[in-house]
Design a protein around this motif. Structure first.
Motif: not given
Length: 518
Positions: A435-451, A500-506
Motif C-alpha cells: 500500500k505504498l503511496k507514489i507521487s510524481e514529486d517522488q520520482l527520481m528523488s533517490r540515487c539509483t546507483k547507491c540508494n 534521460q531524466y525526463h524519459n525516466a520520469v515519463q
C-alpha cells in the motif's frame, strides 16, 4: 572501455507457417550457412513425469555469401511440426554445418519429446558436428605453463560479459513462452540468446586463426608437416567418417597439399574448384572444417535420456512433517504484516526494502519512484547475512527464492516472496502489497546507483564541474543549457534534468499509472 562487439539490430524472422516468406528464407539460410547458433525456449513444467513442451526454437545463421546474420524464431506452437521435422533433422546431422549451443543437450531432449508428441515418432537423437560455447570459453582462458587451471562453469550471460563485453539480460528467461502473441521484448531476448553464440565463436575463430591453428595456415608449412593431410585424419577418432563425407575433389586437393613432393608425378589439368565441380550450395571453409574436427563433438541421446527422471524414492521418503512445511510456505507467500516501519509498532513510517540477488534489478526501479531499496552488502550473501541485514536495517526482504520463506520464524513479517517475473510487474506488486503511496514529486528523488539521498540545494554548472573533477565527466553540450545539477550525498554521483531524466520520469508515470490517479 568500449565494447569489443558493436551491438546491432538483429534481423529477426518469426516463422509461423511453411507457406510464409520467412520459412522460405529459413530454407535458403540453412542451405547457405556453414555455422548456426541454436537455442530453445519453453514454459517450465512442474510435473516431473513429463518433459516441458518447447514453444520456440531459435536458429541464428551466418550466411556464406553475405554478411547477413538473420535469426529465425520457429514458433512450434503455430507451425505443423511434421512439416518441419525433416528439415530440422537434416540440419542437426549435416556434416557441412557446425552447430553452436550452450548446454544444448537438455534443449534437444525437450525438443525431441515435443516432436514425438506431435507424431514424429523418432524425434531427434543427435546433433553433429557440435561445439558447446562453454568449451570455447575454456579455450579462450589464458594458459599458465606448469599449472592446471580448473574448468569454470559460467552462465551464458557471464561469458557474454567477459568475452564480448556486452550485457545479456536474462530477465525474460522464466517468462511464459506458451502465451501468444510473443511480446517484442520476448522476441528480442530469444534472438539475442542465439545470435550471441555466433559472436562468441567469432572471437574464438579469430584466436585460432591468429595462433596458426587453422587449416589454411597449416597448408603454408613445409612438406614435412602432415597435420592437415589424410594421415592425421585417419589417426584421429572418427577421421574415416570425415574422409567418407569429403567430396572427391576436396580429397584431391588434400592429397596435393599433403604430398607436395609428388606433385610432378600427378597429372591434373587444373586446380579443382569444389564449388564448381560439385553441385552443392555451400562450402565449409577449411578453417571451420579443421575447427569442427579438432574441437567439435556430438550430442547423442540415449534411450534413458528420452524418459523423465522420476523422483519416486524421494517421494517415498517425504514425511508428513515436510508436507506440513510446504503448506506453511504456501500460506506465508501472502503478506501477513505489519511491516517494521509501521507506526503502530514503533516504526518511522518510511518503507524500506532489501532486494536479494534474484531481484536486484527491482531495487533500481524502487529507487526511481523514491522508495528506499538496498541490495545485499556482499556479492554472494548467504541466508544468515540477508536476514541479519534486514533485521539490522529494519527492512522487508524481497525475494523470488521460496526457500527463504522457511526462515520466516527468524525474521517475522520481514520476508516477502514476489510472484511477478518482470521488473515493472514486480514494482507494481510491491506498491500494491505494501500500500505504498507514489507521487510524481517522488520520482527520481533517490540515487539509483547507491540508494542515497540528494543534496537539498541544486548546483550550478560551474559548481557541478568543480564537484565532478577526477570523478565524473560533465558533457560539454550541457554548459549552455542553464541546467541544475543534483549530487548524491553518499556516493557524490551527479545528476541533471536532461533527456534521460525526463524519459525516466515519463516511464514511471506510465508504469505506476500516476496520470490515472489525478
Amino acid at each position: 572501455m568500449e565494447p569489443t562487439v558493436q551491438k546491432q539490430a538483429l534481423r529477426i524472422q518469426l516463422v509461423t507457417s511453411i507457406n510464409s516468406p520467412e520459412f522460405t528464407y529459413l530454407n535458403h539460410a540453412l542451405t547457405h550457412s556453414s555455422l548456426i547458433g541454436l537455442d530453445a525456449e519453453w514454459k517450465p513444467n512442474r510435473n516431473s513425469s513429463t518433459f516441458p513442451t518447447v514453444s520456440l526454437l531459435q536458429i541464428a545463421c551466418r550466411l556464406a555469401e553475405s554478411d547477413d546474420l538473420p535469426v529465425f524464431l520457429l514458433d512450434l506452437q503455430a507451425i505443423q511440426l511434421p512439416s518441419v521435422y525433416e528439415l530440422l533433422r537434416e540440419m542437426f546431422v549435416s556434416p557441412d554445418v557446425i552447430k553452436l549451443g550452450f548446454r544444448f543437450k537438455q534443449d534437444l531432449v525437450y525438443l525431441s519429446s515435443t516432436f514425438r508428441e506431435q507424431g514424429c515418432d523418432a524425434g531427434f537423437d543427435r546433433v553433429e558436428p557440435y561445439i558447446d560455447i562453454n568449451a570455447i570459453y575454456q579455450y579462450l582462458q589464458p594458459k599458465h605453463l606448469g599449472r592446471r587451471i580448473p574448468k569454470q562453469t559460467k552462465s551464458l550471460a557471464s561469458i557474454c560479459k567477459e568475452v564480448l563485453e556486452i550485457s545479456l539480460s536474462k530477465e525474460l528467461q522464466c517468462s511464459d513462452w506458451s502465451l501468444r502473441p510473443l511480446s517484442e521484448e520476448q522476441k528480442a531476448y530469444a534472438a539475442e540468446d542465439a545470435h550471441c553464440l555466433l559472436e562468441i565463436f567469432k572471437v574464438f575463430h579469430a584466436k585460432v586463426v591468429k595462433k596458426g591453428n587453422s587449416l589454411q595456415h597449416l597448408n603454408k608449412r613445409g612438406s614435412s608437416y602432415f597435420d592437415p593431410g589424410l594421415k592425421q585424419m585417419f589417426e584421429i577418432p572418427n577421421g574415416h567418417n570425415m574422409v567418407t563425407r569429403t567430396k572427391f575433389v576436396e580429397a584431391s586437393n588434400m592429397i596435393r597439399t599433403t604430398m607436395r613432393e609428388l606433385h610432378s608425378n600427378i597429372q591434373m589439368t587444373e586446380e579443382v574448384d569444389p564449388v564448381k565441380a560439385c553441385d552443392i550450395s555451400k562450402q565449409v571453409d577449411n578453417s571451420l572444417l579443421w575447427i569442427a574436427r579438432k574441437y567439435g563433438e556430438k550430442i547423442l541421446l540415449k534411450d534413458s535420456d528420452k524418459k523423465p527422471k522420476s523422483s519416486k524414492k524421494k517421494a517415498k521418503n517425504t514425511s508428513t512433517a515436510s508436507e506440513g512445511k510446504q503448506k506453511t510456505v504456501e500460506i506465508l507467500q501472502d503478506w501477513q504484516g505489519p511491516p517494521p516501519w509501521d507506526p503502530s509498532i514503533g516504526g518511522d513510517g518510511c518503507p524500506k526494502f532489501l532486494c536479494d540477488v534474484m531481484v536486484e534489478g527491482l531495487a533500481k526501479h524502487l529507487r526511481c519512484v523514491g522508495i528506499d531499496a538496498a541490495i545485499p552488502n556482499s556479492r554472494k550473501p548467504d541466508t544468515r547475512e540477508l536476514i541479519d541485514q534486514a533485521l539490522k536495517e529494519k527492512r522487508v526482504l524481497l525475494t523470488r527464492d521460496a526457500k527463504l520463506l522457511r526462515h520466516e520464524y527468524l525474521i517475522k513479517n520481514q520476508i516477502y516472496r514476489l510472484n511477478s517475473l518482470l521488473k515493472n510487474d514486480q514494482l507494481l506488486e510491491v506498491i500494491d502489497t505494501f500500500k505504498l503511496k507514489i507521487s510524481e514529486d517522488q520520482l527520481m528523488s533517490r540515487c539509483t546507483k547507491c540508494n542515497g539521498r540528494f543534496i537539498q540545494k541544486p548546483l550550478s554548472t560551474e559548481e557541478a564541474v568543480e564537484a565532478a573533477k577526477g570523478f565524473q565527466i560533465i558533457p560539454n553540450c550541457l554548459f549552455n543549457k542553464n541546467l541544475e545539477f543534483w549530487q548524491c550525498m553518499d556516493c557524490n554521483q551527479l545528476y541533471w534534468e536532461g533527456t534521460q531524466y525526463h524519459n525516466a520520469v515519463q516511464k514511471f508515470i506510465d508504469v505506476c499509472k500516476l496520470n490515472e490517479q489525478l
